[in-house]
Structure formats: C-alpha cells, structure tokens
Design a protein around this motif. Structure first.
Motif, PDB file in Angstrom:
ATOM      1  N   PRO A 179     -28.603 -36.369  23.400  1.00 52.18           N
ATOM      2  CA  PRO A 179     -29.490 -36.209  22.267  1.00 52.18           C
ATOM      3  C   PRO A 179     -30.875 -36.834  22.932  1.00 52.18           C
ATOM      4  CG  PRO A 179     -27.702 -37.562  21.479  1.00 52.18           C
ATOM      5  CD  PRO A 179     -27.370 -37.068  23.062  1.00 52.18           C
TER       6      PRO A 179
ATOM      7  N   HIS B  28     -33.541 -26.842  22.309  1.00 54.19           N
ATOM      8  CA  HIS B  28     -32.986 -28.252  22.241  1.00 54.19           C
ATOM      9  C   HIS B  28     -31.743 -28.620  23.216  1.00 54.19           C
ATOM     10  CE1 HIS B  28     -35.512 -29.508  18.918  1.00 54.19           C
ATOM     11  NE2 HIS B  28     -34.805 -28.358  18.094  1.00 54.19           N
TER      12      HIS B  28
ATOM     13  N   HIS C  18     -34.163 -36.453  18.970  1.00 54.33           N
ATOM     14  CA  HIS C  18     -33.204 -36.511  17.713  1.00 54.33           C
ATOM     15  C   HIS C  18     -33.345 -37.932  17.328  1.00 54.33           C
ATOM     16  CE1 HIS C  18     -31.622 -33.204  20.361  1.00 54.33           C
ATOM     17  NE2 HIS C  18     -31.285 -32.589  19.097  1.00 54.33           N
ATOM     18  N   ALA C  19     -33.930 -38.849  18.227  1.00 48.85           N
ATOM     19  CA  ALA C  19     -34.341 -40.109  17.927  1.00 48.85           C
ATOM     20  C   ALA C  19     -35.578 -40.504  18.353  1.00 48.85           C
ATOM     21  CB  ALA C  19     -33.002 -40.820  18.219  1.00 48.85           C
TER      22      ALA C  19
ATOM     23  N   PHE D  84     -26.420 -35.882  14.444  1.00 51.30           N
ATOM     24  CA  PHE D  84     -27.620 -34.986  13.923  1.00 51.30           C
ATOM     25  C   PHE D  84     -27.787 -34.020  14.908  1.00 51.30           C
ATOM     26  CE2 PHE D  84     -32.325 -34.314  14.625  1.00 51.30           C
ATOM     27  CZ  PHE D  84     -32.572 -33.635  13.248  1.00 51.30           C
ATOM     28  N   MET D  85     -27.764 -34.077  16.012  1.00 52.24           N
ATOM     29  CA  MET D  85     -27.946 -32.972  17.441  1.00 52.24           C
ATOM     30  C   MET D  85     -26.869 -32.150  17.132  1.00 52.24           C
ATOM     31  SD  MET D  85     -27.809 -33.423  21.427  1.00 52.24           S
ATOM     32  CE  MET D  85     -25.825 -33.334  21.247  1.00 52.24           C
TER      33      MET D  85
ATOM     34  N   ALA E 128     -27.760 -40.198  15.997  1.00 50.65           N
ATOM     35  CA  ALA E 128     -28.485 -39.020  16.706  1.00 50.65           C
ATOM     36  C   ALA E 128     -27.594 -37.973  17.353  1.00 50.65           C
ATOM     37  CB  ALA E 128     -29.295 -39.647  17.991  1.00 50.65           C
TER      38      ALA E 128
ATOM     39  N   GLU F 160     -27.844 -30.186  13.873  1.00 49.36           N
ATOM     40  CA  GLU F 160     -29.085 -29.452  13.770  1.00 49.36           C
ATOM     41  C   GLU F 160     -29.567 -28.793  15.255  1.00 49.36           C
ATOM     42  OE1 GLU F 160     -30.668 -28.745  10.862  1.00 49.36           O
ATOM     43  OE2 GLU F 160     -29.453 -30.050   9.578  1.00 49.36           O
TER      44      GLU F 160
ATOM     45  N   LEU G  43     -40.939 -36.318  12.754  1.00 49.33           N
ATOM     46  CA  LEU G  43     -39.598 -36.372  12.952  1.00 49.33           C
ATOM     47  C   LEU G  43     -38.979 -35.192  11.847  1.00 49.33           C
ATOM     48  CD1 LEU G  43     -38.907 -40.134  13.240  1.00 49.33           C
ATOM     49  CD2 LEU G  43     -38.589 -38.415  14.980  1.00 49.33           C
ATOM     50  N   ARG G  44     -37.987 -34.819  12.441  1.00 46.45           N
ATOM     51  CA  ARG G  44     -37.223 -33.844  11.565  1.00 46.45           C
ATOM     52  C   ARG G  44     -36.520 -34.514  10.754  1.00 46.45           C
ATOM     53  NH1 ARG G  44     -33.701 -30.146  15.333  1.00 46.45           N
ATOM     54  NH2 ARG G  44     -33.827 -32.024  16.744  1.00 46.45           N
TER      55      ARG G  44
ATOM     56  N   SER H  43     -36.145 -39.169   7.556  1.00 46.40           N
ATOM     57  CA  SER H  43     -35.518 -39.676   8.727  1.00 46.40           C
ATOM     58  C   SER H  43     -34.775 -40.858   8.363  1.00 46.40           C
ATOM     59  CB  SER H  43     -36.562 -40.255   9.830  1.00 46.40           C
ATOM     60  OG  SER H  43     -35.947 -40.868  10.760  1.00 46.40           O
TER      61      SER H  43
ATOM     62  N   SER I 256     -33.205 -36.908  11.472  1.00 42.47           N
ATOM     63  CA  SER I 256     -33.274 -37.569  12.822  1.00 42.47           C
ATOM     64  C   SER I 256     -33.328 -39.314  12.602  1.00 42.47           C
ATOM     65  CB  SER I 256     -34.359 -37.164  13.473  1.00 42.47           C
ATOM     66  OG  SER I 256     -35.667 -37.412  12.942  1.00 42.47           O
TER      67      SER I 256
END
Length: 371
Positions: free
Chosen positions: A196, A191, A250-251, A366-367, A363, A370, A266-267, A297, A270
């Motif tokens: 993001p 990643h 991430h998005a 989140f990045m 995003a 994660e 999607l994780r 999400s 995200s």
C-alpha cells in the motif's frame, strides 16, 4: 405602498451567517472599472428611485476584518448604462479571490467549494462563467479589466454550506465531493499490487507543527509494509501534481495544517490519519476530520501527548498551556499561535506504531479491493 418595478430584477438574500447573495434576473452590463452591474431594461428604469445594492462576494461574512479587504460590487438600475462591447451567452457568477486566498485550505473552503455549490445550486443544468476547472469560458478580472461586458443575468456572491461541506440535500442535482474529484482526475494510475502507498505530508521550516522525527516515522511505516512517499507541497506545486499523487495512494498521514486540505483528493475508502498537536483538537475536527468523512475516506486520529510536544521545552507538564489548552486559550483565538506556530512534534514511536499497524490493515484491504 409604492411598487418598485426594479425589485424583480435586483434582489439580495442577506439572511445567511456566511455570505450575502445578490442577483440580477435579467440582462445586465458590467463596468469593471467601477465593479458595477447595471440592469438593462428601459421599461423598469425609474431614475427618481433607482435600486442600488452592494455586496462583498466572499463567504466569510462574520469576519469583519477579512471582509473589509474584499472589493465591494454594486448592482444598480440606472438610466445611464455603459455601452456593451462584449456579449456573453452564459450568466455570470462574481466572487472574490481576496481575503484569505493563498492558503490552500481557504482556497478550497472559501473558493472552490462555494463556487461548486453555487454553480450547481442556481444553474444545475447550465454552464456558468467561473474558473477553468469548472468552465470553458474566460475569467474576467475586475482588478485589471476596463471593457464593458453584457450577460443574460448575474449572481454576485457564492454560497457556503459550512466549513469544507457540501450538503447534497441543498443542491438541486444532489452533487457531492465526488463530482469535484472527478473534475480534477484526468489521469490513470499504475497502482502497486504488493505494498500500500502511504503519502506522508511533510512540514518544514519555521512554520510550526513540524514532525521532528519524520525519518524515523517513515522507517517504522516501511517496516510495517507501506511504500512511503514524502510529499512536501510548496506554492509551486501544481494542483494536478498534488491530485495525482494523493489520488494514487491508499493512505495518508499528516500533522494538522493547511496541507491536509489535499485530503479532498483521496479516493473514497482510502485511509487518512491526522496527527493532532496539543491545543488543536477543535480545528482538527471541524476542518480535516470533517473533510475526510465528507470525501468518503476512513478517518483515523492520533492525538499527541504532552511528552510528544516541543512545548514542554518551554512550559512544564503542569502548566495550563500543556495541561488544559482549552482553558488556557478561552475565547482568545490569538493564543492559538502558541499551539500553531511555537509547537513541533516528536512522535512516540512505540505508541504510534500501533496506529500504523491498524492503518496498514485498512489500507491493505482497500488496495486489494480498489487497486
């Protein structure tokens, strides 16, 4: 009241709106040429009054037109039983790949998700013979097979909880969408640690709901700080490739349509933004907003205004078509084609930029958490 001993071997639950579900609780032989399961137990056979049940194994029971195209499967107790040529140790689950299969939304909503629910509802601790995503066993196609197969039991039909829904309270092992995701994620990602990743779902051609200023939207997202990847899925796009791309992001942004089913990859945590064209608000909510929440999400929604719709080229702003789509459509679903097939979108970049800024914050957070 006369007792029918076959009843304990063949039973059907027809109480659900979405599906019928029939079972043979003992040994059975399948004749693919007639799509028939026969009970194997001479002690229960009463030729004078055989038990016969028929079911169409597809979870859109309320749609008469769709169900009329689904092959009917028969379960019967009969003294005449085909000779078994191949013995299986695992029970069978029978479902149809007909109906609306071929549209990715229906592949999941009417196929993969109900299969997952069914397998984990009736066999929470066993292996079952369904798709290779879920099983090591071969798949039997009733359309082109002629060999009689034997099974320790059979289940005809698949269980649906609702549109794109898995209710863990209704499954013995309380499984959720996370388990479906885990069955498809067999890869590692590198990643980006600085920007993001935003996956922009693209629609092209004469399908309707095309983002006409896609390049400008991409440029705006990049100016805000996203690393934008355009994803235009086709019938040749493999599930593994789609899963890998979406799961690495991430998005994700996309206009309402079947391709947004990729939300399932999607994780959790995200960000997903659905662009909602005029007249599609209900479908946007029950299909993809619900799916996004179910997979964990963070959901955002951008509802376009009339000025952003190509329908203004044909209808005035005061026309009922653009002013009040719900009132215009009423209960006639065929009128949805105006909104689904005749409408394209040109986003107001000034207005949309504010949504992108909010999405970027989420995003980025989140990045950083994660990766």
């Amino acid at each position: 009241m006369e007792h029918n001993p076959e009843a304990k071997y063949i039973s059907c639950d027809r109480s659900h709106k979405n599906y019928d579900f029939c079972t043979i609780s003992g040994p059975t032989v399948l004749d693919p040429t007639s799509s028939t399961f026969f009970v194997i137990d001479p002690k229960t056979l009463t030729p004078q009054k055989p038990t016969v049940e028929k079911v169409r194994p597809y979870p859109r029971k309320w749609e008469t037109h769709t169900m009329s195209r689904i092959k009917e499967v028969t379960l019967v107790s009969s003294p005449i039983i085909p000779n078994c040529e191949i013995q299986h140790k695992a029970p069978a689950i029978v479902f149809s790949a007909g109906g609306l299969t071929g549209n990715i939304f229906h592949d999941f909503n009417d196929g993969f998700i109900p299969l997952f629910i069914t397998a984990n509802s009736i066999f929470p601790d066993q292996d079952v013979e369904i798709l290779r995503t879920f099983t090591k066993h071969p798949i039997i196609n009733l359309d082109n097979d002629t060999i009689p197969y034997c099974f320790p039991s059979a289940n005809v039909g698949i269980i649906s909880h609702d549109l794109v829904t898995i209710d863990p309270k209704l499954i013995p092992n309380s499984k959720t969408f996370t388990q479906i995701q885990n069955q498809n994620h067999h890869f590692k990602f590198n990643h980006s640690k600085s920007r993001p990743i935003l996956v922009l779902i693209s629609r092209n051609g004469g399908v309707g709901r095309v983002l006409l200023n896609q390049n400008e939207v991409k440029f705006e997202a990049e100016k805000i700080g996203f690393n934008v990847i355009i994803f235009e899925p086709t019938p040749m796009t493999t599930m593994h490739k789609a899963c890998e791309l979406i799961h690495s992001g991430h998005a994700m942004i996309g206009i309402h349509g079947a391709a947004l089913t990729h939300t399932i990859f999607l994780r959790p945590g995200s960000v997903f933004m659905q662009v909602v064209p005029l007249g599609t608000e209900w479908a946007a909510e029950v299909c993809y907003a619900r799916l996004a929440r179910n997979v964990g999400s963070e959901y955002m929604e951008y509802r376009i205004e009339a000025e952003e719709s190509s329908l203004l080229e044909k209808y005035s702003k005061d026309d009922l078509v653009t002013r009040d789509p719900v009132a215009f459509r009423g209960t006639d679903w065929s009128l949805m084609n105006i909104y689904l097939k005749e409408q394209n979108v040109t986003l107001d970049l000034v207005r949309f930029r504010e949504y992108l800024k909010e999405m970027y914050k989420k995003a980025k957070k989140f990045m950083n958490k994660e990766g």
